[in-house]
Design a protein around this motif. Structure first.
Motif, PDB file in Angstrom:
ATOM      1  N   SER A 182      -7.835   1.628  18.114  1.00 35.12           N
ATOM      2  CA  SER A 182      -8.975   0.564  18.514  1.00 35.12           C
ATOM      3  C   SER A 182     -10.391   0.951  17.979  1.00 35.12           C
ATOM      4  N   GLU A 183     -10.261   2.165  17.426  1.00 36.08           N
ATOM      5  CA  GLU A 183     -11.516   2.678  16.792  1.00 36.08           C
ATOM      6  C   GLU A 183     -11.420   2.751  15.197  1.00 36.08           C
ATOM      7  N   HIS A 184     -10.509   2.081  14.906  1.00 42.81           N
ATOM      8  CA  HIS A 184     -10.138   2.146  13.332  1.00 42.81           C
ATOM      9  C   HIS A 184     -11.126   1.717  12.412  1.00 42.81           C
ATOM     10  N   ASN A 185     -12.007   0.602  13.229  1.00 43.39           N
ATOM     11  CA  ASN A 185     -13.219   0.091  12.415  1.00 43.39           C
ATOM     12  C   ASN A 185     -14.092   1.055  11.863  1.00 43.39           C
ATOM     13  N   SER A 203     -21.607   3.667  20.974  1.00 45.08           N
ATOM     14  CA  SER A 203     -21.173   3.059  22.181  1.00 45.08           C
ATOM     15  C   SER A 203     -22.092   1.784  22.687  1.00 45.08           C
ATOM     16  N   SER A 204     -23.116   1.254  22.020  1.00 52.32           N
ATOM     17  CA  SER A 204     -23.503   0.166  22.070  1.00 52.32           C
ATOM     18  C   SER A 204     -23.041  -0.997  21.298  1.00 52.32           C
ATOM     19  N   TYR A 205     -22.004  -0.754  20.683  1.00 54.74           N
ATOM     20  CA  TYR A 205     -20.903  -1.746  19.911  1.00 54.74           C
ATOM     21  C   TYR A 205     -19.745  -1.750  20.319  1.00 54.74           C
ATOM     22  N   SER A 206     -19.219  -3.076  20.357  1.00 56.35           N
ATOM     23  CA  SER A 206     -17.909  -3.304  20.292  1.00 56.35           C
ATOM     24  C   SER A 206     -17.046  -2.884  19.070  1.00 56.35           C
ATOM     25  N   ILE A 207     -16.436  -1.609  19.089  1.00 56.62           N
ATOM     26  CA  ILE A 207     -15.916  -1.267  17.664  1.00 56.62           C
ATOM     27  C   ILE A 207     -14.687  -2.210  17.251  1.00 56.62           C
ATOM     28  N   PRO A 208     -13.903  -2.740  17.931  1.00 57.59           N
ATOM     29  CA  PRO A 208     -13.007  -3.525  17.448  1.00 57.59           C
ATOM     30  C   PRO A 208     -13.596  -4.611  16.585  1.00 57.59           C
ATOM     31  N   SER A 209     -14.963  -4.963  17.062  1.00 54.35           N
ATOM     32  CA  SER A 209     -15.382  -6.158  16.347  1.00 54.35           C
ATOM     33  C   SER A 209     -16.795  -5.793  15.562  1.00 54.35           C
ATOM     34  N   LEU A 210     -16.749  -4.165  15.196  1.00 51.11           N
ATOM     35  CA  LEU A 210     -17.827  -3.710  14.458  1.00 51.11           C
ATOM     36  C   LEU A 210     -18.196  -4.484  13.206  1.00 51.11           C
ATOM     37  N   PRO A 211     -19.456  -4.866  13.097  1.00 51.88           N
ATOM     38  CA  PRO A 211     -19.867  -5.717  11.737  1.00 51.88           C
ATOM     39  C   PRO A 211     -19.409  -4.895  10.702  1.00 51.88           C
TER      40      PRO A 211
END
Length: 267
Positions: free
Chosen positions: A194-197, A11-19
């Motif tokens: 949107s969570e596929h990363n 939850s502290s990350y933007s999952i679509p832009s997860l490293p």
């Protein structure tokens, strides 16, 4: 609940832009994810070669690049021969793996020392996020604790996720981490587009989730290493739990792991 726990963990990350997911070797803290799977298998395969057998190419790659026991294909190096000599008298499989980690720590080979120091740095990162109230549960060599260790290893590259994971109640942590390959696939199926990363990470966890107790071998090896080194230098040693391991292990744990490596003079 597991998908909710996973979402909270990230939850502290933007999952679509997860490293992007890093190569496993860059964030791991142990070496037994190779074609050999354990120091015992490395011993067996080296002995097979020395007895006139042949080894597949991948084994030679791992003997050289992962275990540091070969200089090239068809060549066992000095460390490899020393390892085999030690194994012939080692009392337990734990002792063999603990010896190997210490050999990497003290190797004249700069690449081996670099890899060891990187593993140790990764371990310290993980330990820094485990709260004191969960210490005994994570490191008691239970199936649940070992699965938590195996899962959380892959979050070392995502420290905010490590922080969130260990904020969860223990039952929610276990529900997320103590999963079979099929259950991990089921978890993946519950993710939104949107969570596929998160999918590559979960597939990596599934792939590298075999025999998770091997991770504890490295932690315990680092726990006892200072004591063994003092014994080798002075002939005896006080029982001292060095930081950060003093947060997670008792004096009885230290004695138990020392006893798996041989008879030592401690007081």
């Amino acid at each position: 609940m597991s998908v909710a726990a996973l979402r909270y963990t990230f939850s502290s990350y933007s999952i679509p832009s997860l490293p992007s997911l890093k190569p496993w070797k860059e964030y791991s803290f142990h070496i037994q994810e190779s074609s050999m799977r354990s120091a015992i298998n490395a011993e067996r395969k080296i002995n097979n070669f020395l007895s006139g057998g042949t080894l597949p190419k991948q084994v030679w790659v791992d003997l050289k690049g992962v275990y540091g026991l070969s200089d090239s294909r068809l060549s066992i190096n000095t460390l490899g021969h020393d390892f085999i000599i030690y194994c012939s008298t080692a009392s337990t499989s734990f002792a063999k793996e603990a010896w190997l980690y210490r050999a990497h720590k003290n190797s004249i080979n700069a690449d081996l020392r670099y890899k060891f120091n990187n593993r140790l740095k990764n371990l310290y990162t993980l330990l820094s996020y485990i709260p004191d109230n969960l210490a005994e549960r994570v490191f008691n060599n239970s199936t649940e604790g070992n699965k938590v260790l195996a899962f959380s290893e892959h979050l070392i590259q995502y420290p905010f996720a490590l922080d969130k994971l260990f904020e969860l109640p223990w039952s929610d942590i276990v529900n997320l981490t103590n999963r079979t390959d099929t259950q991990i696939e089921e978890l993946i199926s519950l993710l939104t587009p949107s969570e596929h990363n998160l999918v590559p990470l979960l597939k990596r966890i599934k792939t590298f989730n075999r025999e998770p107790e091997r991770r504890l071998v490295f932690v315990a090896s680092m726990l006892i290493a200072p004591t063994i080194e003092r014994i080798e230098f002075t002939g005896s040693s006080p029982l001292i739990l060095n930081y950060p391991f003093s947060r997670f292990f008792t004096e009885q744990d230290l004695i138990r792991y020392l006893n798996q490596t041989g008879a030592y003079m401690v007081h």
